[in-house]
Design a protein around this motif. Structure first.
Motif, short mmCIF file in Angstrom:
data_model
loop_
_atom_site.label_atom_id
_atom_site.label_comp_id
_atom_site.label_asym_id
_atom_site.label_seq_id
_atom_site.Cartn_x
_atom_site.Cartn_y
_atom_site.Cartn_z
N SER A 197 0.82 -1.22 0.00
CA SER A 197 0.00 0.00 0.00
C SER A 197 0.86 1.27 0.00
CB SER A 197 -0.94 0.01 1.21
OG SER A 197 -0.21 0.03 2.43
N SER A 198 1.97 1.25 0.71
CA SER A 198 2.83 2.43 0.78
C SER A 198 3.50 2.72 -0.57
CB SER A 198 3.91 2.24 1.85
OG SER A 198 3.33 2.02 3.12
N SER A 227 3.56 -8.43 2.22
CA SER A 227 2.77 -8.22 3.44
C SER A 227 1.33 -7.76 3.23
CB SER A 227 3.46 -7.22 4.39
OG SER A 227 4.68 -7.74 4.83
N GLU A 228 0.99 -7.25 2.06
CA GLU A 228 -0.37 -6.81 1.77
C GLU A 228 -0.77 -7.26 0.37
OE1 GLU A 228 0.01 -2.66 4.36
OE2 GLU A 228 0.34 -2.65 2.21
N GLU A 417 -7.13 12.91 5.82
CA GLU A 417 -5.80 13.33 5.34
C GLU A 417 -4.88 12.13 5.19
OE1 GLU A 417 -4.58 16.34 4.42
OE2 GLU A 417 -6.65 17.06 4.54
N GLN A 418 -4.93 11.22 6.19
CA GLN A 418 -4.16 9.98 6.16
C GLN A 418 -5.00 8.89 6.81
OE1 GLN A 418 0.18 9.74 6.64
NE2 GLN A 418 0.12 11.85 7.39
N LEU A 419 -4.72 7.63 6.46
CA LEU A 419 -5.44 6.51 7.05
C LEU A 419 -4.65 5.92 8.21
CD1 LEU A 419 -6.78 4.60 3.91
CD2 LEU A 419 -7.91 6.37 5.27
N GLY A 425 3.10 -0.26 10.49
CA GLY A 425 2.96 0.54 9.28
C GLY A 425 2.12 -0.10 8.20
N LYS A 426 1.54 -1.28 8.46
CA LYS A 426 0.70 -1.94 7.47
C LYS A 426 -0.67 -1.26 7.42
CE LYS A 426 2.67 -6.59 8.03
NZ LYS A 426 2.36 -7.99 8.38
N LEU A 427 -1.27 -1.30 6.22
CA LEU A 427 -2.63 -0.81 6.04
C LEU A 427 -3.54 -2.03 5.93
CD1 LEU A 427 -4.71 1.44 5.52
CD2 LEU A 427 -4.18 1.24 3.09
#
Length: 436
Positions: A197-198, A227-228, A417-419, A425-427
């Motif tokens: 995601s990053s 990881s995602e 603004e951000q999730l 740090g994973k989404l």
């Protein structure tokens, strides 16, 4: 200087021996590979039945055949680590770590030194497919970093030894992305590695700036995401904006790399250090091509048993799979990422994500979003975007979701603004707050 190999050697991880074993395993003919796997499976089971009281009690000491062995789950490991170790192993002579906790409570686990070395050797072999050498190749790293001072310094040392420049995935603001791009103009990175995601968010930033990263940093060879979930549209975006091949790595900390995109763009499963099964809900094998729960056996870990271990994911093996070269056809996400709807229907959480993602990205300016089930009939969708979704667009998304799922569902859209991300740090793209 081969600092990475030297650092493993100094920690008494026999990396040279591990690499040699992988070379020899590669030479085994396909016709003999199933026999090789059966021998390795039998060897690791007999070792733990003889030397591990925890596993012997779980099996009741009786090993009739492979199918008779129990399916191990994380709940089986809810006892102190010391009680799960095989004879001859203690925290002084093993590698220990813990799971991320993304599927529940974090779990401590162990590997013997050789098992950990062969995991690294396999990792290095796969990265080598794309011309990456952990000793010499400079990595642009997209992972979390501990805030604790001691752990932070430890990670920085590891990054130095492994030639890694770590970008913060906790701050992905426009200003942070500007600085990130500037670093690429200054450092000769060989590859990008980290959370999907990053890196996707950075690629969207590059698209908005009309920049191909390879033009800015010509030394780049490959991007490896992990990881995602990696969706096909995101893979296309990454390849276009980064200007390099994109590799999908799938694994878990307990057993290591499970599948890795090979140079033929197949998701090749590790059959050298692991054995993968796809089982139905009654723990019976499913035919190739059919979906089921992923169960993994670690073939080398003598310190701690991971035998027929249900890792918590659903997937399917390709019909082209062979014992030596299993191919992961699809990965459906975690077994606990499901939504229970008011009618009693059970829907994979990623269904919401995939449908919503397609519609929202067609609407333009959507950078990323997260779906949370608050109640059986109520969902919150937080998103990052240049513009707020119009009522008409929200109506279209809601109508489409109801067509795929069922009527009477309520969706609340919030521009952010951000999730929120996990501590690492994973989404986590779908979360259910409903007790299942």
């Amino acid at each position: 200087m081969r600092l990475f190999d030297i650092s493993l050697f100094l920690k008494r991880f026999p990396i040279k021996k591990a690499k040699e074993e992988l070379v020899q395993t590669s030479k085994i003919e396909e016709a003999n590979y199933e026999r090789f796997l059966n021998n390795k499976k039998t060897e690791i089971v007999k070792h733990h039945l003889l030397h591990n009281n925890f596993y012997r009690d779980l099996v009741n000491g009786d090993f009739k055949n492979w199918e008779s062995l129990p399916i191990m789950k994380k709940t089986d490991f809810q006892i102190p680590l010391q009680q799960r170790l095989s004879k001859g192993f203690s925290e002084k002579n093993i590698y220990t770590n813990k799971t991320s906790g993304s599927s529940g409570n974090p779990m401590r686990f162990a590997k013997d030194k050789y098992s950990h070395a062969i995991t690294w050797a396999y990792h290095m072999e796969r990265f080598g497919w794309y011309g990456i050498d952990f000793n010499t190749s400079l990595q642009a790293r997209y992972y979390g970093i501990p805030l604790d001072t001691i752990e932070n310094k430890t990670v920085q040392l590891k990054d130095f030894l492994a030639k890694r420049h770590r970008f913060s995935v906790l701050d992905l603001s426009e200003k942070a992305l500007d600085k990130m791009l500037e670093v690429y103009t200054q450092k000769p990175f060989d590859y990008i590695n980290g959370y999907t995601s990053s890196i996707v968010l950075f690629a969207k930033y590059l698209k908005a700036q009309n920049i191909i990263l390879k033009d800015v940093c010509p030394t780049l060879k490959v991007c490896i995401v992990t990881s995602e979930m990696l969706f096909e549209a995101d893979k296309t975006l990454l390849q276009t904006q980064l200007g390099i091949p994109v590799v999908n790595e799938y694994g878990c900390s307990e057993v290591g790399v499970i599948a890795f995109t090979n140079i033929d763009d197949e998701w090749e499963v590790d059959s050298k250090t692991l054995f993968m099964e796809i089982l139905d809900n009654n723990n019976n094998p499913v035919p190739l091509g059919e979906e089921g729960k992923i169960v993994i056996t670690s073939l080398h870990n003598k310190a701690h048993p991971f035998i027929r271990y249900e890792i918590g994911d659903y997937g399917a093996l390709s019909e082209k799979s062979t014992p030596k070269k299993p191919i992961l056809k699809k990965l459906l996400g975690r077994t606990n990422d499901f939504a229970i709807l008011p009618s009693g229907k059970k829907a994979a959480g990623m269904t919401f994500y995939v449908i919503t993602k397609k519609i929202m990205e067609e609407s333009g300016n959507i950078k990323e979003f997260k779906v949370t089930q608050l109640k059986k009939d109520t969902f919150e969708i937080n998103y990052v975007s240049d513009d707020t979704l119009t009522p008409k667009k929200i109506q279209i998304i809601t109508k489409t979701l109801e067509q795929y799922l069922e009527k009477g569902l309520s969706f609340h859209f919030n521009r952010r603004e951000q999730l929120d991300r996990t501590a690492s740090g994973k989404l986590k793209q779908f979360v259910s707050m409903v007790n299942q």
